[in-house]
Write an enzyme that holds these catalytic residues in place. Structure first.
Site, PDB file in Angstrom:
ATOM      1  N   ASP A 103      -3.783 -17.955   1.633  1.00 39.63           N
ATOM      2  CA  ASP A 103      -4.942 -18.607   1.013  1.00 39.63           C
ATOM      3  C   ASP A 103      -5.549 -19.637   1.968  1.00 39.63           C
ATOM      4  O   ASP A 103      -6.769 -19.727   2.132  1.00 39.63           O
ATOM      5  CB  ASP A 103      -4.577 -19.221  -0.343  1.00 39.63           C
ATOM      6  CG  ASP A 103      -3.222 -19.918  -0.339  1.00 39.63           C
ATOM      7  OD1 ASP A 103      -2.445 -19.726   0.617  1.00 39.63           O
ATOM      8  OD2 ASP A 103      -2.942 -20.683  -1.282  1.00 39.63           O
ATOM      9  N   ASP A 124      -5.860  -6.537   5.580  1.00 34.05           N
ATOM     10  CA  ASP A 124      -7.029  -5.783   5.123  1.00 34.05           C
ATOM     11  C   ASP A 124      -8.145  -6.772   4.776  1.00 34.05           C
ATOM     12  O   ASP A 124      -9.302  -6.630   5.192  1.00 34.05           O
ATOM     13  CB  ASP A 124      -6.609  -4.981   3.874  1.00 34.05           C
ATOM     14  CG  ASP A 124      -7.625  -3.944   3.451  1.00 34.05           C
ATOM     15  OD1 ASP A 124      -8.684  -3.843   4.103  1.00 34.05           O
ATOM     16  OD2 ASP A 124      -7.367  -3.245   2.452  1.00 34.05           O
ATOM     17  N   LYS A 135       2.832 -15.440   2.584  1.00 32.70           N
ATOM     18  CA  LYS A 135       2.721 -16.133   1.300  1.00 32.70           C
ATOM     19  C   LYS A 135       4.151 -16.452   0.870  1.00 32.70           C
ATOM     20  O   LYS A 135       4.603 -16.049  -0.206  1.00 32.70           O
ATOM     21  CB  LYS A 135       1.988 -15.228   0.293  1.00 32.70           C
ATOM     22  CG  LYS A 135       1.650 -15.874  -1.037  1.00 32.70           C
ATOM     23  CD  LYS A 135       0.540 -16.895  -0.959  1.00 32.70           C
ATOM     24  CE  LYS A 135       0.293 -17.526  -2.318  1.00 32.70           C
ATOM     25  NZ  LYS A 135      -0.615 -18.677  -2.271  1.00 32.70           N
ATOM     26  N   ASP A 161     -11.533  -8.200   7.362  1.00 35.40           N
ATOM     27  CA  ASP A 161     -12.929  -8.068   6.917  1.00 35.40           C
ATOM     28  C   ASP A 161     -13.622  -9.424   6.912  1.00 35.40           C
ATOM     29  O   ASP A 161     -14.791  -9.547   7.291  1.00 35.40           O
ATOM     30  CB  ASP A 161     -12.998  -7.473   5.503  1.00 35.40           C
ATOM     31  CG  ASP A 161     -13.296  -5.983   5.541  1.00 35.40           C
ATOM     32  OD1 ASP A 161     -12.971  -5.345   6.567  1.00 35.40           O
ATOM     33  OD2 ASP A 161     -13.852  -5.465   4.556  1.00 35.40           O
ATOM     34  N   TYR A 172       0.820  -1.213   0.000  1.00 33.36           N
ATOM     35  CA  TYR A 172       0.000   0.000   0.000  1.00 33.36           C
ATOM     36  C   TYR A 172       0.854   1.263   0.000  1.00 33.36           C
ATOM     37  O   TYR A 172       0.368   2.336  -0.334  1.00 33.36           O
ATOM     38  CB  TYR A 172      -0.945   0.030   1.215  1.00 33.36           C
ATOM     39  CG  TYR A 172      -2.067  -0.979   1.153  1.00 33.36           C
ATOM     40  CD1 TYR A 172      -2.178  -1.867   0.093  1.00 33.36           C
ATOM     41  CD2 TYR A 172      -3.040  -1.029   2.141  1.00 33.36           C
ATOM     42  CE1 TYR A 172      -3.204  -2.791   0.033  1.00 33.36           C
ATOM     43  CE2 TYR A 172      -4.074  -1.951   2.083  1.00 33.36           C
ATOM     44  CZ  TYR A 172      -4.145  -2.835   1.026  1.00 33.36           C
ATOM     45  OH  TYR A 172      -5.163  -3.739   0.965  1.00 33.36           O
TER      46      TYR A 172
END
Ligand code: NAD
Length: 350
Positions: free
Chosen positions: A217, A241, A185, A245, A135
């Site tokens: 994942d 992020d 990852k 959620d 980001y």
């Protein structure tokens, strides 16, 4: 205690007003001052994080934020979008640690889309790194290469950035069930191979805490398959992020979920996990409990007043037990109330 209140856009002003009433009712020495952030700040000054807000936020001990954004600002140049104000204040205040609890209140077990036995008693904490990663990484942009447009971003973390967020997760786990799951990852991204290496190093400083690792994942899958296996989950900005959620929706209502973003000295910005909900703004129907619970987190983390935090959380539990529900958590047989009435009920319970 100096609190900078940033109501923001959409339902932001409605829900922060209720949290402010709750804070005032606690009889603590609190000074509160309001400023602009997000779309309302763009409209007033052309800048989503104006100088006056910067000054106030920097001297305050804590910031209480509603939410920012809305469709009317989506077509502005990127630098003027409300979200830039949010990223700007996080960066400016050095808020690198985002704490998002996902707790399923027994009264709201039916609100989850998962089976009650999968989520009943859920209490997990997602710790997300907030000021690094793809980001913020440079270089970034969209440019023409070989006659076509190419978009690119950079995923980047230094070991010091990884170490400090891992420490926040381990410290939180020490006060909870002593389990940390670090998410990366590492099979395809070097940046997150470093993340895993540093997580293992930091884990050695906390021998009492059980450290596990998941690829992102698999973590996304496990969160809906068997979420109660987790205590504290820690991950980078982008994975966090998405996973935070996902975790929040295990509980069924985004209107119930608080969050804290902390710097190295426990100065913090406290805000609900949801957005500005433009679809219901101005109607007086938004759920203020996530913002009220964010104020409780402020009392706990920045002001180290556990008793006051528990008093507010206890009042929220009580109004749920009494059957008060805003539209987002309403079920037949409960009492449907608006934003202000929910605030009134919490004040009465206090
Ligand atoms: P949202 O969270 O605002 O809304 C999603 C859905 O949840 C909507 O149907 C909304 O009505 C409902 N909802 C959210 N909060 C609620 C509450 N307290 N009570 C009752 N219902 C509630 O997400 P979105 O629609 O994707 O985004 C809307 C705007 O908010 C966008 O401009 C987005 O950029 C912004 N946003 C801001 C933040 C923030 O300020 N931290 C976070 C996420 C999104």
């Amino acid at each position: 205690m100096k609190i900078c209140v940033l109501p923001g856009d959409g339902i932001g002003p409605e829900i922060t007003a209720e949290a402010v009433r709750v804070l005032k009712a606690l009889d603590l020495k609190i000074e509160m001052e309001e400023a602009l952030l997000g779309g309302c700040a763009v409209d007033a000054t052309g800048n989503p994080y104006p100088e006056a807000t910067q000054k106030l936020a920097r001297v305050a001990d804590a910031v209480l934020l509603g939410a920012v954004g809305g469709p009317q600002w989506d077509s502005l140049p990127r630098e003027q979008r409300p979200e830039r104000g949010l990223l700007g204040i996080r960066k400016d205040l050095g808020l690198f640690a985002n704490l998002r609890p996902a707790i399923l209140y027994p009264e709201l077990a039916n609100a989850s889309t998962l089976k009650p036995e999968v989520v009943a008693g859920l209490d997990i904490l997602i710790v997300r790194e907030l000021t690094g990663d793809i980001y913020f990484g440079q270089p970034r942009g969209i440019e023409v290469r070989n006659g076509e447009r190419v978009g690119f971003n950079t995923m980047i973390y230094s070991e010091s950035e990884i170490r400090r967020i891992l420490r926040v997760a381990f410290e939180a786990a020490m006060k909870r069930n002593k389990k940390v799951c670090s998410v990366d990852k590492m099979n395809v991204l070097e940046c997150t191979q470093l993340w895993r290496d540093v997580a293992i190093e930091v884990g050695k400083e906390y021998p009492e805490v059980e450290l596990s690792h998941l690829l992102v994942d698999n973590a996304a899958m496990q969160l809906v398959r068997a979420p109660k296996q987790f205590d504290v989950m820690v991950t980078g900005n982008m994975f966090g992020d998405i996973l935070s959620d996902e975790a929040s929706m295990l509980t069924g209502s985004i209107g119930m979920l608080p969050s804290a973003s902390l710097d190295a000295n426990n100065k913090g910005m406290y805000e609900p996990s949801h957005g500005s909900a433009p679809d219901i703004a101005g109607q007086g129907v938004a759920n203020p409990l996530a913002t009220i619970l964010s104020a409780a987190m402020m009392l706990r983390y920045t002001f180290a007043n556990e008793a006051a935090a528990q008093r507010v959380e206890g009042a929220v539990k009580k109004v749920l037990a009494q059957g008060f529900r805003t539209g987002d958590i309403f079920e037949p047989g409960t009492k449907r109330v608006g934003t202000r009435e929910m605030g009134d009920a919490v004040l009465a319970a206090l």
